[in-house]
Design a protein around this motif. Structure first.
Motif, PDB file in Angstrom:
ATOM      1  N   TRP A 142     -10.245   4.787  -3.928  1.00  0.00           N
ATOM      2  CA  TRP A 142      -9.088   4.344  -4.703  1.00  0.00           C
ATOM      3  C   TRP A 142      -7.828   4.220  -3.849  1.00  0.00           C
ATOM      4  CZ3 TRP A 142     -10.099   2.180  -9.108  1.00  0.00           C
ATOM      5  CH2 TRP A 142     -11.196   2.596  -9.871  1.00  0.00           C
ATOM      6  N   LEU A 201      -2.442   0.412  -8.152  1.00  0.00           N
ATOM      7  CA  LEU A 201      -2.973   0.877  -9.433  1.00  0.00           C
ATOM      8  C   LEU A 201      -2.323   2.170  -9.915  1.00  0.00           C
ATOM      9  CD1 LEU A 201      -6.795   0.236  -8.920  1.00  0.00           C
ATOM     10  CD2 LEU A 201      -5.148  -1.206 -10.142  1.00  0.00           C
ATOM     11  N   ASN A 259      -0.242   1.986 -13.055  1.00  0.00           N
ATOM     12  CA  ASN A 259      -0.822   1.366 -14.242  1.00  0.00           C
ATOM     13  C   ASN A 259      -1.270   2.414 -15.261  1.00  0.00           C
ATOM     14  OD1 ASN A 259      -0.442  -0.995 -12.877  1.00  0.00           O
ATOM     15  ND2 ASN A 259      -2.604  -1.518 -12.670  1.00  0.00           N
ATOM     16  N   VAL A 274      -6.584   1.808 -15.954  1.00  0.00           N
ATOM     17  CA  VAL A 274      -7.119   1.487 -14.632  1.00  0.00           C
ATOM     18  C   VAL A 274      -8.597   1.086 -14.695  1.00  0.00           C
ATOM     19  CG1 VAL A 274      -7.596   2.363 -12.301  1.00  0.00           C
ATOM     20  CG2 VAL A 274      -5.440   2.931 -13.434  1.00  0.00           C
ATOM     21  N   SER A 298      -9.648  -2.804 -14.721  1.00  0.00           N
ATOM     22  CA  SER A 298      -9.683  -3.242 -13.329  1.00  0.00           C
ATOM     23  C   SER A 298     -11.084  -3.266 -12.734  1.00  0.00           C
ATOM     24  CB  SER A 298      -8.799  -2.342 -12.457  1.00  0.00           C
ATOM     25  OG  SER A 298      -7.447  -2.440 -12.850  1.00  0.00           O
ATOM     26  N   LEU A 322      -4.884   8.757 -10.707  1.00  0.00           N
ATOM     27  CA  LEU A 322      -4.835   7.531 -11.494  1.00  0.00           C
ATOM     28  C   LEU A 322      -5.101   7.846 -12.961  1.00  0.00           C
ATOM     29  CD1 LEU A 322      -6.870   5.189  -9.135  1.00  0.00           C
ATOM     30  CD2 LEU A 322      -4.391   5.311  -9.364  1.00  0.00           C
ATOM     31  N   THR A 363     -10.523   6.797 -14.279  1.00  0.00           N
ATOM     32  CA  THR A 363     -11.437   6.347 -13.234  1.00  0.00           C
ATOM     33  C   THR A 363     -12.899   6.600 -13.594  1.00  0.00           C
ATOM     34  OG1 THR A 363     -11.104   8.486 -12.130  1.00  0.00           O
ATOM     35  CG2 THR A 363      -9.796   6.623 -11.334  1.00  0.00           C
TER      36      THR A 363
END
Length: 352
Positions: free
Chosen positions: A166, A172, A175, A178, A182, A213, A216
């Motif tokens: 990542w 990202l 955001n 994610v 994405s 993030l 994920t």
């Protein structure tokens, strides 16, 4: 019995102007277009030095000084910019331009709707670069289904259990969404290409302490009725060696099965070779030789389809903005399902 593995090429390819010069352009778009024999006539990026360096590396003759200057080119536009920039770019292109947008089509359905409406209002021939459905392995699976080699479908499963770096995607971090929008969006679009839109979706997406993030890891079930089971299990944090890492797309029917290996995802970006295996009911499994890989070869397909459709050689633009909007609607439904957190467990009364 042969299987389709590539999209037909346009008989008179038009030059391409690429807007955006990030890593995906260097690693996928430019290698794919060179392999296909497409001419890249120019580049534009707000970071002109980066655009010039890429132009020098790939012998591209023109680096435009501004978006407005690039928009005047007599070319097909490949917009490889972040989704937050799509609306401004589309509004700058001349009316009736032919344009390929990098996925996703915005970060949510509201943005996708604005992009679709701009494309309609400006009469753009616009498509979205959902390239997985154009990969050799996915085109072959689709053809196997059309030929009846799998029979009535009963199973589609996407199983991703590996390590994704990542840190290669710092954009990202800001955001709020994610993984699904994405990454898993590729699989959702490929599933739609095979079996259409589901009735509903059940989804839960998770963060991970190591990523920083929003999300994920994801689990999703798509409802296609009582006989076709469709599910996705996505984990980008299996950092325990290669042995049990996996990147697999499995399709089963009453007559046969197909399993694709997404090699590029294993040790990304170096990757491993893609694989496709097919078997009739009862076996045995046979490996189908592949004529191309997801990266970079699948990036030829969306541009070829777009140029052929623009020239009247293809009757359908597979990932036109209207169809891409449907993929974004499925992504939105997954996030809405995630926000609802499922059905609460009944509580057993202890005071009776």
């Amino acid at each position: 019995m042969t299987l389709q593995q590539a999209w037909p090429m346009p008989s008179a390819p038009r030059p391409i102007v690429i807007i955006g010069t990030g890593g995906i352009v260097k690693d996928a778009h430019l290698p794919a277009y060179r392999k296909a024999g497409f001419t890249v006539a120019g580049l534009y990026d707000p970071d002109r030095a980066r655009a010039q360096a890429l132009a020098d590396e790939w012998a591209i003759p023109t680096v435009f000084a501004s978006l407005a200057e690039a928009a005047e080119a007599d070319a097909v536009f490949d917009v490889a910019a972040p989704p937050v920039a799509h609306r401004e770019i589309l509004a700058t292109l001349r009316e009736s331009a032919t344009v390929l947008l990098q996925k996703p089509m915005g970060l949510d359905l509201a943005a996708a709707t604005e992009i679709r409406d701009i494309a309609r209002a400006r009469r753009l021939t616009a498509s979205v670069n959902f390239q997985l459905r154009y990969s050799a392995m996915m085109l072959a699976i689709g053809d196997a289904i059309r030929q009846g080699r799998l029979g009535e479908l009963t199973e589609i499963e996407v199983h991703i259990n590996l390590v994704t770096p990542w840190q290669l995607f710092p954009h990202l971090k800001a955001n709020p969404r994610v993984e699904i929008v994405s990454h898993s969006i590729h699989y959702l679009d490929a599933i739609r290409a095979l079996v259409g839109d589901p009735r509903s979706v059940f989804a839960r997406s998770f963060g991970h302490p190591a990523s920083g993030l929003a999300d994920t890891r994801s689990s999703m079930i798509l409802d296609y009725g009582d006989t076709l089971r469709v599910l996705l299990s996505i984990n980008h944090h299996h950092d325990f060696g290669r042995q049990f890492q996996d990147a697999q797309f499995r399709v089963e029917g009453v007559a046969g099965a197909a399993v694709a290996k997404f090699g590029v995802l294993l040790d990304y970006p170096a990757g491993e070779p893609d694989e496709l295996w097919l078997a009739p009911r009862g076996g045995p499994w046979d490996q189908a030789p592949l004529t191309g890989a997801w990266f970079p070869d699948a990036f030829i397909g969306p541009m070829a389809n777009l140029q052929r459709f623009s020239a009247g050689e293809d009757l359908t633009l597979l990932t036109a903005v209207d169809d891409a909007w449907q993929t974004m609607a499925l992504v939105e439904a997954a996030y809405l399902s995630n926000d609802q957190l499922g059905t609460p467990m009944p509580r057993i009364r202890t005071d009776a």
